[in-house]
Design a protein around this motif. Structure first.
Motif, PDB file in Angstrom:
ATOM      1  N   ALA A  35     -24.924 -21.769 -34.271  1.00  0.00           N
ATOM      2  CA  ALA A  35     -23.976 -22.115 -35.413  1.00  0.00           C
ATOM      3  C   ALA A  35     -22.664 -21.111 -35.246  1.00  0.00           C
ATOM      4  O   ALA A  35     -22.954 -19.888 -34.543  1.00  0.00           O
ATOM      5  N   THR A  36     -21.567 -21.228 -35.807  1.00  0.00           N
ATOM      6  CA  THR A  36     -20.406 -20.278 -35.808  1.00  0.00           C
ATOM      7  C   THR A  36     -20.310 -19.948 -37.225  1.00  0.00           C
ATOM      8  O   THR A  36     -21.272 -19.818 -38.177  1.00  0.00           O
ATOM      9  N   GLY A  37     -18.882 -19.647 -37.521  1.00  0.00           N
ATOM     10  CA  GLY A  37     -18.839 -19.030 -38.996  1.00  0.00           C
ATOM     11  C   GLY A  37     -19.032 -17.518 -38.865  1.00  0.00           C
ATOM     12  O   GLY A  37     -19.658 -16.871 -37.982  1.00  0.00           O
ATOM     13  N   SER A  38     -18.924 -16.880 -40.183  1.00  0.00           N
ATOM     14  CA  SER A  38     -19.263 -15.468 -40.229  1.00  0.00           C
ATOM     15  C   SER A  38     -20.703 -14.950 -40.376  1.00  0.00           C
ATOM     16  O   SER A  38     -21.017 -14.102 -39.792  1.00  0.00           O
ATOM     17  N   SER A  39     -21.334 -16.059 -40.958  1.00  0.00           N
ATOM     18  CA  SER A  39     -22.873 -15.578 -40.931  1.00  0.00           C
ATOM     19  C   SER A  39     -23.645 -14.938 -39.716  1.00  0.00           C
ATOM     20  O   SER A  39     -24.334 -14.027 -39.777  1.00  0.00           O
ATOM     21  N   VAL A  66     -24.090 -26.311 -33.134  1.00  0.00           N
ATOM     22  CA  VAL A  66     -24.267 -27.217 -34.240  1.00  0.00           C
ATOM     23  C   VAL A  66     -23.206 -28.254 -34.683  1.00  0.00           C
ATOM     24  O   VAL A  66     -23.245 -29.525 -35.016  1.00  0.00           O
ATOM     25  N   ASP A  67     -21.914 -28.074 -34.258  1.00  0.00           N
ATOM     26  CA  ASP A  67     -20.906 -28.642 -34.599  1.00  0.00           C
ATOM     27  C   ASP A  67     -19.541 -28.274 -33.949  1.00  0.00           C
ATOM     28  O   ASP A  67     -19.356 -27.290 -33.274  1.00  0.00           O
ATOM     29  N   GLY A 132     -25.934 -21.343 -40.742  1.00  0.00           N
ATOM     30  CA  GLY A 132     -25.416 -20.635 -41.814  1.00  0.00           C
ATOM     31  C   GLY A 132     -25.383 -21.835 -42.990  1.00  0.00           C
ATOM     32  O   GLY A 132     -25.925 -23.146 -42.717  1.00  0.00           O
ATOM     33  N   LEU A 133     -25.015 -21.286 -44.138  1.00  0.00           N
ATOM     34  CA  LEU A 133     -25.272 -22.419 -45.480  1.00  0.00           C
ATOM     35  C   LEU A 133     -23.680 -22.183 -45.961  1.00  0.00           C
ATOM     36  O   LEU A 133     -23.126 -21.205 -46.251  1.00  0.00           O
ATOM     37  N   HIS A 138     -23.625 -26.995 -47.481  1.00  0.00           N
ATOM     38  CA  HIS A 138     -24.065 -27.784 -46.314  1.00  0.00           C
ATOM     39  C   HIS A 138     -24.807 -27.007 -45.264  1.00  0.00           C
ATOM     40  O   HIS A 138     -24.590 -25.626 -45.139  1.00  0.00           O
ATOM     41  N   GLY A 140     -24.785 -27.002 -40.761  1.00  0.00           N
ATOM     42  CA  GLY A 140     -23.933 -27.744 -39.767  1.00  0.00           C
ATOM     43  C   GLY A 140     -22.709 -28.349 -40.976  1.00  0.00           C
ATOM     44  O   GLY A 140     -22.306 -27.466 -41.612  1.00  0.00           O
ATOM     45  N   ARG A 167      -9.349 -19.952 -43.260  1.00  0.00           N
ATOM     46  CA  ARG A 167      -9.016 -18.355 -42.791  1.00  0.00           C
ATOM     47  C   ARG A 167      -8.980 -18.324 -41.280  1.00  0.00           C
ATOM     48  O   ARG A 167      -8.549 -17.357 -40.614  1.00  0.00           O
ATOM     49  N   LYS A 202     -22.783 -16.956 -51.434  1.00  0.00           N
ATOM     50  CA  LYS A 202     -24.139 -17.715 -50.757  1.00  0.00           C
ATOM     51  C   LYS A 202     -24.932 -17.895 -52.203  1.00  0.00           C
ATOM     52  O   LYS A 202     -26.071 -18.494 -51.952  1.00  0.00           O
TER      53      LYS A 202
HETATM   54  C1  F6R Z   1     -20.613 -23.453 -38.481  1.00  0.00           C
HETATM   55  C2  F6R Z   1     -21.211 -24.529 -39.502  1.00  0.00           C
HETATM   56  C3  F6R Z   1     -21.481 -24.277 -41.011  1.00  0.00           C
HETATM   57  C4  F6R Z   1     -21.403 -22.684 -41.393  1.00  0.00           C
HETATM   58  C5  F6R Z   1     -21.308 -22.693 -42.838  1.00  0.00           C
HETATM   59  C6  F6R Z   1     -21.280 -21.030 -43.394  1.00  0.00           C
HETATM   60  O1  F6R Z   1     -20.918 -23.877 -37.228  1.00  0.00           O
HETATM   61  O2  F6R Z   1     -21.922 -25.342 -39.210  1.00  0.00           O
HETATM   62  O3  F6R Z   1     -22.309 -25.049 -41.500  1.00  0.00           O
HETATM   63  O4  F6R Z   1     -22.431 -22.213 -40.876  1.00  0.00           O
HETATM   64  O5  F6R Z   1     -19.984 -23.155 -43.326  1.00  0.00           O
HETATM   65  O6  F6R Z   1     -20.080 -20.426 -42.802  1.00  0.00           O
HETATM   66  P1  F6R Z   1     -19.768 -18.815 -42.957  1.00  0.00           P
HETATM   67  O7  F6R Z   1     -20.914 -18.387 -42.400  1.00  0.00           O
HETATM   68  O8  F6R Z   1     -18.674 -18.635 -42.268  1.00  0.00           O
HETATM   69  O9  F6R Z   1     -19.803 -18.715 -44.268  1.00  0.00           O
END
Ligand code: F6R
Length: 256
Positions: A35-39, A66-67, A132-133, A138, A140, A167, A202
């Motif tokens: 997954a990406t994002g900050s988590s 994942v996406d 992440g969530l 959601h 992914g 962001r 979260k």
């Molecule tokens: C990223 C993804 C998303 C993030 C989710 C949480 O590949 O599939 O589901 O995991 O939006 O994003 P963050 O971690 O930035 O709060």
């Protein structure tokens, strides 16, 4: 689900990386879903440390993002391919040929979803899916209302998700409206799911995903149907869990 409440994001990074290291040490050709994002950032940071200091090798690992955003080239600064390279893949010995992501530039997006789904199956399926969530629940980019049996396909992002992800772009208008994402069904086929959630934003989605009813309105709640989910959450993200103390006691008493 196994819920593990930890003091900080960096502790989540260490525990998450430990789980992934154990998998790879036992199965050097493991298939990881990323997954990406900050988590997951602290997990990636700690995996890089384990690679540098402990010789953890990703040479035989295969990984699947994942996406990905539709319309962004792999080297676009906000593409998920670029993200995973910057934050993880180029810092370890994971061969680029073994790092897969949906092609957001594919002319036939429906065909691309099917191709990606088949590629995951052909690799033997995902051993461990890191997730992440979203603030709207959601996983992914399976937004609320997604089929619980969905496969990789195009989804339209909600206004909330585009705002949350603004962001990473110069403005919310730059956030693509569409994405290719593994489906909830795809994610549920992974043999182990490692969910990471950090921060107050979260708390509500974690409570709904873990303790609420299973519903397409909270895609993360579909993880209740999976036989092996580990959720690593910090105190803030755990703050609305009714059974928080029970999860703490269970983890503290877990045989090592
Ligand atoms: C990223 C993804 C998303 C993030 C989710 C949480 O590949 O599939 O589901 O995991 O939006 O994003 P963050 O971690 O930035 O709060």
């Amino acid at each position: 689900m196994e819920i593990v409440i930890l003091a900080s994001a960096s502790e989540i990074g260490v525990v998450g990386a430990e789980i992934i290291e154990r998998l790879i040490r036992g199965r050097p050709n493991a298939v990881l879903g990323l997954a990406t994002g900050s988590s997951p950032l602290d997990v990636y940071r700690d995996l890089i440390r384990r690679h540098r200091d402990g010789g953890l090798s990703f040479r035989a690992v295969t990984s699947f993002l994942v996406d990905e955003y539709v319309g962004l080239s792999p080297d676009h600064p906000s593409s998920y391919r670029r993200y995973i390279n910057e934050h993880f893949a180029t810092h370890v010995d994971l061969p680029q040929a073994q790092l897969h992501g949906p092609n957001g530039l594919a002319e036939d997006l429906i065909g691309e979803g099917e191709r990606y789904e088949s590629a995951i199956q052909a690799a033997g399926g995902v051993d461990l899916q890191l997730l992440g969530l979203g603030t709207n629940g959601h996983i992914g980019f399976n937004e609320p209302g997604s089929s619980l049996q969905s496969c990789t396909r195009v989804k339209t992002l909600t206004a909330q998700t585009r705002l949350d992800n603004a962001r990473y772009f110069s403005s919310v208008d730059e956030v693509p409206a569409h994405v290719l994402t593994q489906g909830i069904g795809t994610i549920l086929r992974a043999r182990h799911v490692l969910l990471v959630a950090v921060g107050e934003a979260k708390a509500e989605p974690v409570a709904r995903a873990v303790e609420g009813p299973v519903t397409a309105m909270v895609p993360g709640s579909a993880l209740q149907l999976h036989p092996r989910v580990t959720a690593l959450v910090d105190e803030a993200a755990a703050s609305r869990l009714q059974l928080a103390q029970y999860y703490r006691d269970t983890y503290a008493a877990k045989p090592s």
